[in-house]
Design an enzyme around this catalytic site. Structure first.
Site, PDB file in Angstrom:
ATOM      1  CE  LYS A  24     -11.050 -61.362 -25.326  1.00 36.20           C
ATOM      2  NZ  LYS A  24     -11.885 -60.132 -25.354  1.00 36.20           N
TER       3      LYS A  24
ATOM      4  CE1 TYR B  66     -11.225 -59.181 -30.816  1.00 39.80           C
ATOM      5  CE2 TYR B  66      -8.951 -58.979 -30.102  1.00 39.80           C
ATOM      6  CZ  TYR B  66     -10.242 -59.423 -29.883  1.00 39.80           C
ATOM      7  OH  TYR B  66     -10.548 -60.104 -28.728  1.00 39.80           O
TER       8      TYR B  66
ATOM      9  NE  ARG C 218     -21.017 -63.817 -29.726  1.00 41.90           N
ATOM     10  CZ  ARG C 218     -20.334 -62.697 -29.810  1.00 41.90           C
ATOM     11  NH1 ARG C 218     -19.012 -62.718 -29.762  1.00 41.90           N
ATOM     12  NH2 ARG C 218     -20.951 -61.536 -29.930  1.00 41.90           N
TER      13      ARG C 218
ATOM     14  CG  ASN D  61     -14.106 -59.190 -22.670  1.00 43.24           C
ATOM     15  OD1 ASN D  61     -12.960 -59.537 -22.937  1.00 43.24           O
ATOM     16  ND2 ASN D  61     -15.007 -58.946 -23.592  1.00 43.24           N
TER      17      ASN D  61
ATOM     18  CG  HIS E 130     -12.798 -63.929 -29.051  1.00 42.94           C
ATOM     19  ND1 HIS E 130     -13.392 -62.827 -29.606  1.00 42.94           N
ATOM     20  CD2 HIS E 130     -12.740 -64.864 -30.035  1.00 42.94           C
ATOM     21  CE1 HIS E 130     -13.679 -63.080 -30.880  1.00 42.94           C
ATOM     22  NE2 HIS E 130     -13.298 -64.309 -31.164  1.00 42.94           N
TER      23      HIS E 130
ATOM     24  CD  GLU F  60     -13.052 -65.171 -34.625  1.00 43.65           C
ATOM     25  OE1 GLU F  60     -13.412 -66.019 -33.779  1.00 43.65           O
ATOM     26  OE2 GLU F  60     -13.516 -64.014 -34.671  1.00 43.65           O
TER      27      GLU F  60
END
Ligand code: CMP
Length: 144
Positions: A10, A50, A86, A113, A116, A127
């Site tokens: 990000k 999102y 993840r 954070n 992603h 995605e």
């Protein structure tokens, strides 16, 4: 369970110079990088990406954050890419991320954070199609 996942660094991660470190971790783990792009996502793309969060109170802030600078978007391929991807990122809230994960090592704030990762094989494929509409070629094997 050879699969693909969509990973993004990000804007805060790009700004802080973490792209190389994050890519390095995925490569070192054994994943192949199938696609890689530094991009300024449009609001339309982010609303699509999102979509399930559009009613959340933090959604406007999330859109602003994701448009505060370039995003490094990439696709990894390998065994268990979604689940392991993840796990390598850590919990969404860096305050809950296990030590050694990317978010625990580089972040403190759920609103910043750093990265992603797709949460299922289905969202990964959705995605990837969204962020790489030109398509992603399968990993080319070396010729002897
Ligand atoms: P990500 O893995 O991209 O999935 C949804 C994103 O929404 C999440 O990481 C955070 O960037 C953001 N997010 C989730 N919960 C909150 C929150 N409570 N406040 C701000 N941002 C949030």
């Amino acid at each position: 369970n050879e699969e693909r996942s969509f990973i993004a660094v990000k804007p805060d991660g790009v700004e802080r110079g973490l792209v190389g470190e994050i890519l390095r971790r995925f490569e070192a783990r054994g994943f192949k990088i199938l696609a890689l792009e530094l991009t300024h996502p449009s609001e339309a793309l982010l609303r699509d990406h999102y979509g399930d969060l559009s009613s959340k109170p933090f959604f406007p802030k999330l859109l602003k954050y994701m448009q505060s600078g370039p995003v490094a978007a990439f696709v990894i391929q390998g065994k268990g890419a979604v689940k392991i991807g993840r796990a390598m990122l850590g919990a969404t809230n860096p305050q809950d991320s296990a030590p050694g994960t990317i978010r625990a090592d580089f972040a403190l704030d759920i609103g910043k954070n750093v990265c992603h990762g797709s949460d299922s094989v289905e969202s990964a494929e959705r995605e990837i199609a969204l962020w790489f509409p030109q398509g992603v070629k399968p990993y080319a094997r070396a010729v002897d």
